[in-house]
Design a protein around this motif. Sequence first.
Motif, PDB file in Angstrom:
ATOM      1  N   LEU A 333       0.817  -1.223   0.000  1.00 34.92           N
ATOM      2  CA  LEU A 333       0.000   0.000   0.000  1.00 34.92           C
ATOM      3  C   LEU A 333       0.846   1.267   0.000  1.00 34.92           C
ATOM      4  N   SER A 334       2.164   1.137  -0.062  1.00 34.14           N
ATOM      5  CA  SER A 334       3.014   2.325  -0.104  1.00 34.14           C
ATOM      6  C   SER A 334       2.873   3.010  -1.462  1.00 34.14           C
ATOM      7  N   GLN A 335       3.252   4.284  -1.509  1.00 30.49           N
ATOM      8  CA  GLN A 335       3.128   5.046  -2.745  1.00 30.49           C
ATOM      9  C   GLN A 335       3.969   4.435  -3.861  1.00 30.49           C
ATOM     10  N   ARG A 336       5.127   3.886  -3.478  1.00 36.12           N
ATOM     11  CA  ARG A 336       6.001   3.271  -4.477  1.00 36.12           C
ATOM     12  C   ARG A 336       5.314   2.097  -5.159  1.00 36.12           C
ATOM     13  N   TYR A 337       4.685   1.227  -4.361  1.00 38.76           N
ATOM     14  CA  TYR A 337       4.015   0.085  -4.953  1.00 38.76           C
ATOM     15  C   TYR A 337       2.723   0.490  -5.664  1.00 38.76           C
ATOM     16  N   ILE A 338       2.086   1.498  -5.191  1.00 29.60           N
ATOM     17  CA  ILE A 338       0.907   2.002  -5.899  1.00 29.60           C
ATOM     18  C   ILE A 338       1.306   2.483  -7.287  1.00 29.60           C
ATOM     19  N   ASP A 339       2.487   3.117  -7.386  1.00 29.35           N
ATOM     20  CA  ASP A 339       2.988   3.550  -8.692  1.00 29.35           C
ATOM     21  C   ASP A 339       3.288   2.352  -9.582  1.00 29.35           C
ATOM     22  N   PHE A 340       3.901   1.298  -9.012  1.00 27.56           N
ATOM     23  CA  PHE A 340       4.170   0.087  -9.794  1.00 27.56           C
ATOM     24  C   PHE A 340       2.872  -0.506 -10.339  1.00 27.56           C
ATOM     25  N   ILE A 341       1.881  -0.609  -9.461  1.00 26.59           N
ATOM     26  CA  ILE A 341       0.598  -1.184  -9.880  1.00 26.59           C
ATOM     27  C   ILE A 341      -0.071  -0.303 -10.923  1.00 26.59           C
ATOM     28  N   GLN A 342      -0.022   1.006 -10.713  1.00 23.04           N
ATOM     29  CA  GLN A 342      -0.629   1.932 -11.661  1.00 23.04           C
ATOM     30  C   GLN A 342       0.056   1.847 -13.023  1.00 23.04           C
ATOM     31  N   ASN A 343       1.382   1.810 -13.032  1.00 25.48           N
ATOM     32  CA  ASN A 343       2.106   1.691 -14.297  1.00 25.48           C
ATOM     33  C   ASN A 343       1.758   0.385 -15.012  1.00 25.48           C
ATOM     34  N   SER A 344       1.684  -0.701 -14.253  1.00 26.19           N
ATOM     35  CA  SER A 344       1.345  -1.996 -14.848  1.00 26.19           C
ATOM     36  C   SER A 344      -0.063  -1.976 -15.430  1.00 26.19           C
ATOM     37  N   LEU A 345      -0.994  -1.406 -14.694  1.00 22.79           N
ATOM     38  CA  LEU A 345      -2.377  -1.358 -15.178  1.00 22.79           C
ATOM     39  C   LEU A 345      -2.514  -0.465 -16.404  1.00 22.79           C
ATOM     40  N   ILE A 346      -1.791   0.656 -16.424  1.00 14.39           N
ATOM     41  CA  ILE A 346      -1.848   1.547 -17.582  1.00 14.39           C
ATOM     42  C   ILE A 346      -1.328   0.838 -18.827  1.00 14.39           C
ATOM     43  N   LEU A 347      -0.166   0.210 -18.699  1.00 13.32           N
ATOM     44  CA  LEU A 347       0.416  -0.501 -19.841  1.00 13.32           C
ATOM     45  C   LEU A 347      -0.488  -1.650 -20.291  1.00 13.32           C
ATOM     46  N   ALA A 348      -0.920  -2.474 -19.332  1.00 11.79           N
ATOM     47  CA  ALA A 348      -1.723  -3.643 -19.685  1.00 11.79           C
ATOM     48  C   ALA A 348      -3.071  -3.245 -20.265  1.00 11.79           C
ATOM     49  N   GLY A 349      -3.728  -2.252 -19.664  1.00 11.30           N
ATOM     50  CA  GLY A 349      -5.029  -1.820 -20.161  1.00 11.30           C
ATOM     51  C   GLY A 349      -4.941  -1.194 -21.542  1.00 11.30           C
ATOM     52  N   THR A 350      -3.973  -0.291 -21.738  1.00 19.10           N
ATOM     53  CA  THR A 350      -3.815   0.351 -23.045  1.00 19.10           C
ATOM     54  C   THR A 350      -3.456  -0.662 -24.113  1.00 19.10           C
ATOM     55  N   ALA A 351      -2.509  -1.539 -23.806  1.00 21.77           N
ATOM     56  CA  ALA A 351      -2.100  -2.550 -24.784  1.00 21.77           C
ATOM     57  C   ALA A 351      -3.240  -3.499 -25.118  1.00 21.77           C
ATOM     58  N   ALA A 352      -4.045  -3.870 -24.127  1.00 23.08           N
ATOM     59  CA  ALA A 352      -5.153  -4.794 -24.375  1.00 23.08           C
ATOM     60  C   ALA A 352      -6.178  -4.173 -25.316  1.00 23.08           C
ATOM     61  N   VAL A 353      -6.543  -2.920 -25.079  1.00 23.44           N
ATOM     62  CA  VAL A 353      -7.538  -2.251 -25.925  1.00 23.44           C
ATOM     63  C   VAL A 353      -7.022  -2.108 -27.355  1.00 23.44           C
ATOM     64  N   ILE A 354      -5.795  -1.637 -27.512  1.00 19.14           N
ATOM     65  CA  ILE A 354      -5.237  -1.431 -28.847  1.00 19.14           C
ATOM     66  C   ILE A 354      -5.058  -2.763 -29.572  1.00 19.14           C
ATOM     67  N   THR A 355      -4.619  -3.784 -28.865  1.00 19.38           N
ATOM     68  CA  THR A 355      -4.404  -5.088 -29.490  1.00 19.38           C
ATOM     69  C   THR A 355      -5.718  -5.704 -29.948  1.00 19.38           C
ATOM     70  N   VAL A 356      -6.747  -5.614 -29.137  1.00 16.47           N
ATOM     71  CA  VAL A 356      -8.049  -6.162 -29.530  1.00 16.47           C
ATOM     72  C   VAL A 356      -8.629  -5.370 -30.696  1.00 16.47           C
ATOM     73  N   PHE A 357      -8.460  -4.045 -30.694  1.00 13.85           N
ATOM     74  CA  PHE A 357      -8.909  -3.236 -31.831  1.00 13.85           C
ATOM     75  C   PHE A 357      -8.193  -3.670 -33.113  1.00 13.85           C
ATOM     76  N   ALA A 358      -6.892  -3.912 -33.015  1.00 10.18           N
ATOM     77  CA  ALA A 358      -6.134  -4.386 -34.181  1.00 10.18           C
ATOM     78  C   ALA A 358      -6.628  -5.756 -34.626  1.00 10.18           C
ATOM     79  N   ALA A 359      -6.929  -6.640 -33.665  1.00 10.62           N
ATOM     80  CA  ALA A 359      -7.428  -7.972 -34.014  1.00 10.62           C
ATOM     81  C   ALA A 359      -8.778  -7.887 -34.721  1.00 10.62           C
ATOM     82  N   ILE A 360      -9.655  -7.000 -34.256  1.00 11.34           N
ATOM     83  CA  ILE A 360     -10.953  -6.821 -34.910  1.00 11.34           C
ATOM     84  C   ILE A 360     -10.761  -6.337 -36.339  1.00 11.34           C
TER      85      ILE A 360
END
Length: 554
Positions: A333-360
């Motif tokens: 729950l520290s700010q450092r780990y919140i940043d890690f989780i946020q960065n991971s979610l941003i990358l994974a979420g953005t990549a998932a949307v763009i990749t599925v759009f490309a697949a469609i």
Amino acid sequence: MAEIEFSQNGSRNRGVRGTRLLAGIAYVVAAACLLPMIAVVLAAVTGGTDTISHLMETVLPRYIATTLILVVLVAAGTFSIGTGAAWLVTMTRFPGVRFLEIALVLPLAFPAYVLAYAYTFILDHPGIVQSTLRDVTGWGPRDYWFPEIRSTEGAAVMLILVLYPYVYLLARAAFLQQSATAFLAARALGNNPWLAFRRVSLPMARPAIAGGVLLAVMETIADFGTVSYFGVQTFATGIYTSWFSMADRAAAAQLALCLLVFALIMAVAERTQRGKAKYYQAGKQHVAQPAANLTGLRACGAFLLCAIPVLFGFLLPVIILVEMGLESEQNLLSQRYIDFIQNSLILAGTAAVITVFAAISVGFFQRLRPGRASSATAYMARLGYAVPGGVIAVGLIVPFASFDNALDVWMRQTFDVSTGLLVTGSIWLLVAAYMVRFLAAALSAYEGGQSTVHANMDAAARSLGQTPLGTLRRVHLPILTPSLLTALLIVFVDVMKELPATLIMRPFNFDTLAVQAYRLASDERLEGAAVPSLVILAVGLLPVILICRQVGRR
């Protein structure tokens, strides 16, 4: 009448523009998937040969030998465990089989490098296993022999434990689809169950099993976290060493080219053998395979053979990681780990949307305009899955770094303004690497759902005045929502676990959970590495739960 003709002409024009737009997007996606491979080839051919010559004289033979050994061990291990477990849960009945047929999929949620951290913690020299052995026997460190976990064989075991579900899932599906007539005929001709399985059922399931083994092999040659942590020198670690330690991009590109050639040879070989193999069911009716009821020692043996992969591939590592995490000083729950989780979610979420759009875009273009051009586009879009993440990273950074440098020189000379690195080291280039790497998985999920949409529905929509894009938006996408959600989830989790491309391409001071786990483990802070590893595991369980539900429904 004139209004009707105008409306039809307007709809036709919109349809043509929509088709051209869709074709343009599909071609751009295919070009993006092809770009890293072309860039790697050009960089390898035009780069200097000093470093690669030195590598050929020193470590390159070791890279080749170790990679081949890993491939052979993982292929044999995943084939044996995956095929054997699939046959037992399909063809026999014993206590616990219903639970095990689902539980055998669970190790798929683990990245191999996380499993490596867990087992190193207990099996290494200061770990609980060897410490207890020394306390009980009174032996010293040199008085006994113990298998070395940080070895090529240890890395192979870690990879086998997390990759056998690929073979298990495909083999089990193939066995369930087989009619029992051929198997029963073999039994009637005097073959015992083992011979009937080896001579009839196994050859019929060969294409599916070969596909699963190929997936495991591709993941093996792409793996970086496990082999790097164990100190095993493969092409994947060689690319990273050349890029960062030697600062020689030409050598990294040349090693990446070697790995790319090896991956493509494996993919072509599997597709060639699968294309020539044709198997037909005997008889006109599908007869379910009869399941043999096992009792006594046979039931115990079958249970143990299926339970051991689950125990060592999922249950024991989870217990170890939880214990390690509780002993660590890492605060999730520290700010450092919140940043890690946020960065991971941003990358994974953005990549998932763009990749599925490309697949469609690629999948619907192939349906809308079947032919050589659309088929070639879909084939190029699938190439990325056969290319390791490190190769894709090198293949994207080399051309875009050259573009950034050329643009910066031109801007300095013309406007006396420095643009710096606009593309290289950005999130968007990293997202593009993820799209290239995982587009094949999203495209497979989309095409699986698209195959259930009858062509008559397209014709009906077009007769009602819908353009191709209108048909996609109003007919296909609502029907394919489950498939699209599955594709989103698969890509999301794959991006969360991806390590080599993230290590090479991530922006400065933009770390993810996978990078943090790798960094802590590299510093021998395994208890700390357990915390981000558990988060990655928890996210990885989501698609595995979906797969388990499908397995449970048969």
